[in-house]
Design an enzyme around this catalytic site. Structure first.
Site, PDB file in Angstrom:
ATOM      1  N   LYS A   1    -127.256 -62.595-103.536  1.00  0.00           N
ATOM      2  CA  LYS A   1    -127.811 -62.209-104.828  1.00  0.00           C
ATOM      3  C   LYS A   1    -126.757 -61.448-105.613  1.00  0.00           C
ATOM      4  CE  LYS A   1    -132.346 -61.379-102.785  1.00  0.00           C
ATOM      5  NZ  LYS A   1    -133.064 -60.364-102.015  1.00  0.00           N
TER       6      LYS A   1
HETATM    7  N1  GLU Z   1    -135.773 -58.765 -95.942  1.00  0.00           N
HETATM    8  C1  GLU Z   1    -134.653 -59.356 -95.294  1.00  0.00           C
HETATM    9  C2  GLU Z   1    -133.816 -60.092 -96.323  1.00  0.00           C
HETATM   10  O1  GLU Z   1    -134.274 -60.377 -97.415  1.00  0.00           O
HETATM   11  C3  GLU Z   1    -135.022 -60.351 -94.211  1.00  0.00           C
HETATM   12  C4  GLU Z   1    -135.652 -59.673 -93.069  1.00  0.00           C
HETATM   13  C5  GLU Z   1    -135.890 -60.491 -91.815  1.00  0.00           C
HETATM   14  O2  GLU Z   1    -136.104 -61.697 -91.908  1.00  0.00           O
HETATM   15  O3  GLU Z   1    -135.896 -59.859 -90.769  1.00  0.00           O
HETATM   16  O4  GLU Z   1    -132.673 -60.384 -96.028  1.00  0.00           O
END
Ligand code: GLU
Length: 296
Positions: free
Chosen positions: A258
């Protein structure tokens, strides 16, 4: 269909994006893999929005995630889960670890850490340099004074924790049985000074609370699983199975991101690209020119 002891209808998988920017093709690929893993086994897919970082999370990005999922033809079970609604639970678990003497306050700023690394040399970990442990053994009087006046993170004393739990293992369906090696990441921060909980603690607690049987996610989080396994042992949580899949790289071999403005799904949607067709191409490993998939 069964998966090593799980009846199909018992399988629960999650897709867990962070709403701190627009999702890109890498997220679409991860969402498809998680969705297909659940649906092909008659299981559930939960959608969990990982919005613990109040400073960076934005409602418009949540809206965009939901729109992306619908556009890709990926539905989910139950209500969307928001980590920001669970902060009290994370604080409770952090307090539990503090009471066990497993967390210590770390007063080092980023530049303190960098200058120690310059002097003593970098200890490289799979996720970047490892914290050298400057604040691990401060005297209790010094800690008592500084903790009242100086900003601090709370770090997990991984060495102490591992002595308590002994050897741990976990299983990855694509990589086989793993001996947990939490020390590889060093004393990770569990309570950051600027947000109330770290990714590691929140995700481990939530996977247990949401009854996740299979954590299906990108291989960029493989090393984190060693810490998650340690936290499961310390907090008496069930151990899910893991499926770490390959991740998408751009033309120069870097992870789509991002922050580096990789083409967002929102732009593709607005340009009129058909999300269902795109999802099916990703499933067949057909990617736009320049994009490649790492081995699992
Ligand atoms: N929230 C994390 C991310 O957007 C992914 C978390 C996970 O899959 O453990 O990279």
């Amino acid at each position: 269909m069964t998966s090593r002891g799980y009846l199909g209808q018992d399988i629960v998988v999650r897709f867990a994006p962070s709403p701190n920017g627009l999702l890109h093709l890498g997220h679409a690929y991860a969402a498809c893999v998680a969705y297909d893993y659940a649906r092909e086994r008659g299981g559930k897919l939960l959608l969990r929005i990982e919005d613990i970082d109040a400073g960076r999370s934005k409602a418009e990005f949540v809206d965009s995630i939901l729109a992306d999922m619908r556009w890709l033809g990926l539905d989910w079970d139950g209500d969307v889960i928001f980590q920001s609604e669970r902060l009290a639970k994370y604080a409770e678990a952090a307090e539990n670890l503090k009471q066990k003497g497993l967390l210590y306050p770390c007063f080092c700023s980023r530049s303190d850490i960098r200058s120690v690394q310059k002097k003593e040399g970098l200890i490289k970990g799979p996720d970047g340099p490892i914290y050298s442990g400057t604040c691990r053994n401060l005297g209790s009087d010094e800690v008592a004074t500084r903790v009242k006046t100086e900003p601090h993170n709370w770090r997990l004393d991984v060495g102490k924790a591992v002595r308590l739990t002994g050897d741990l293992s976990w299983h990855d369906e694509r990589h086989g049985d793993q001996q947990a090696d939490p020390a590889a990441l060093g004393d990770v921060v569990l309570i950051p000074k600027d947000t109330s909980v770290s990714y590691h603690l929140a995700v481990t607690l939530d996977d247990a609370r949401d009854g996740i049987t299979h954590v299906v996610r990108g291989a960029d989080l493989f090393a984190s699983t060693h810490i998650h396994r340690l936290l499961q042992a310390l907090l008496d949580l069930p151990v899910p199975r893991y499926v770490h899949h390959g991740i998408l790289l751009d033309e120069i071999g870097l992870k789509l991101s991002k922050s580096r403005d990789s083409a967002s799904l929102a732009v593709l949607r607005e340009e009129g690209v058909d999300g269902h067709i795109l999802a099916n191409e990703l499933r067949k490993n057909i990617f736009p020119v320049g994009i490649t998939l790492t081995k699992d």
